[in-house]
Scaffold this active site. Sequence first.
Site, short mmCIF file in Angstrom:
data_model
loop_
_atom_site.label_atom_id
_atom_site.label_comp_id
_atom_site.label_asym_id
_atom_site.label_seq_id
_atom_site.Cartn_x
_atom_site.Cartn_y
_atom_site.Cartn_z
N ASP A 109 -0.28 -11.96 1.40
CA ASP A 109 0.32 -13.28 1.60
C ASP A 109 -0.03 -14.24 0.47
O ASP A 109 -1.04 -14.10 -0.21
CB ASP A 109 -0.19 -13.89 2.90
N HIS B 216 -4.66 -11.20 1.28
CA HIS B 216 -4.11 -12.33 0.51
C HIS B 216 -4.27 -12.10 -0.99
O HIS B 216 -5.35 -11.76 -1.45
CB HIS B 216 -4.83 -13.62 0.88
ZN LIG Z 1 -0.23 -17.94 4.04
#
Ligand SMILES: [Zn+2]
Length: 489
Positions: free
Chosen positions: A291, A441
Amino acid sequence: MISVVIPALNEEKFLPECLESLKNQDYQGDYEIIVVDNGSVDNTSKVASKCGAKVFSCSKRGVAYARQTGAYKASGDIIVQADADTTYPRNWLKRIANHFSSHPESVALAGAYVYKDPLRWSKFEYFMRHLTNIAGRLFLGKAVLVSGANFAFRREAFLKVNGYEANSLFPDQWGISRRLSRVGSISYDKTLLVTTSARRIQKPLCFILIGMVLNSARMSSHFIKHVANLFKRFAMKLPLLRTPARLATSVSLAIIVTVLSYGYIFPGSQVFGKVYSISKTSDKVVALTFDDGPNEPYTSQVLDILNSYGVKATFFTIGKNVELYPETARRIIAEGNVLGNHTYSHNANHALISGGSKDIQLAQEVIFKVTGVTPHLYRPPHGKKSPWELQFLKQERLVEVTWSVSANDQHILAYLGRPSPETFAKEIISKMKPGKIVLLHDGYGLTHGDIKSDKSLTVEALPMIIEELQHQGYKFVTIPELLGIPAYN
Ligand SMILES: [Zn+2]
């Protein structure tokens, strides 16, 4: 000067780590550590003095008495509550000191905590605590859920309100913050985080849930009382507000708030509509997702690693970051990975705000302009969902994809310090089961080039995660492959 006060009853096991973290503070001013032995039969006192703390004893049992003893012995202008089973980040006292020097109106500062060994639903608890405190600030003017392990106040204010009141509800949390709020404002900083042991929540789930509903009810009751007072001022008497009715209203309100919050915050919750967080398969397949990218140099490093293992993944990109790194966005797709929509500006309360839908649409447009594809997959910032957002997604032919495995790599570096890549990889691997979707992430919101967007930990742990899972017989697939849905519209 700052005085840190720790009440301790048979804490020889936990104290050394706690005191070690307090001794290693980067605060440049004077501070003292006071341990109040509350009648221990183990070596609590010895351990504390060996670690350099000032030790006092308080024979009257009870945390309020111990804290009171410590606070009256303290010579600091700022008194800080701490707990023996908690460890403190290096900048903890510095941040507390900075707060009081830059906020003269504030008499106390409440921080938050995370568990050292979080349970599955701990994130839900953090969120509920946070939500309750935001509501508390809004309606009562102060944080309602104060942690005994992370609360600081001015000595002057403490003396003005005559210290702790042993008979009050949660004397070193609710009690003290209520008393202090009479002489000034109580600040709340959810990023002032400490790490506490999970021992007090390691009990059956039903007890915890009952506790949560009761706490919410207490909160709702205060809210109703507050509204009632407003009405009273206008000389209106509402029969509704007599005690049994108020209790019933509070409990129903608490249940509704709990269910809605669950639907909003839990990544896998389907209270408001269809959300994909896992695939029901017994095949050994898992999907890695990244992400908040593109965010260089980390996205390229992730892509290099994926290539070297022949693994494909799914990237939920932020529109603004796609504009910033268009080459990387195109590379994600060119190398056989899938690109999804993670909004244009990554607003934390995306699912609630009125511009939320526009932000998703804008990301679709930007992604199409840069890469030539229109995503079919959408992931909401922080996994938060609302009924109208899901309705909008349906209309736009987008599906909501969240996750079922996370090791919080977005917050680790930002607030909690850095574990080893091995520890991080192990945490992910230990949670793995067939069909799971893993949240990682390669970026941090819209930031680039600062400590929060430094994803080197994720990059270093990634080969270990891939190698170990391949060794266990897992195959890595993209989200469309895992769920049997198209990647793009
Ligand atoms: Zn996010």
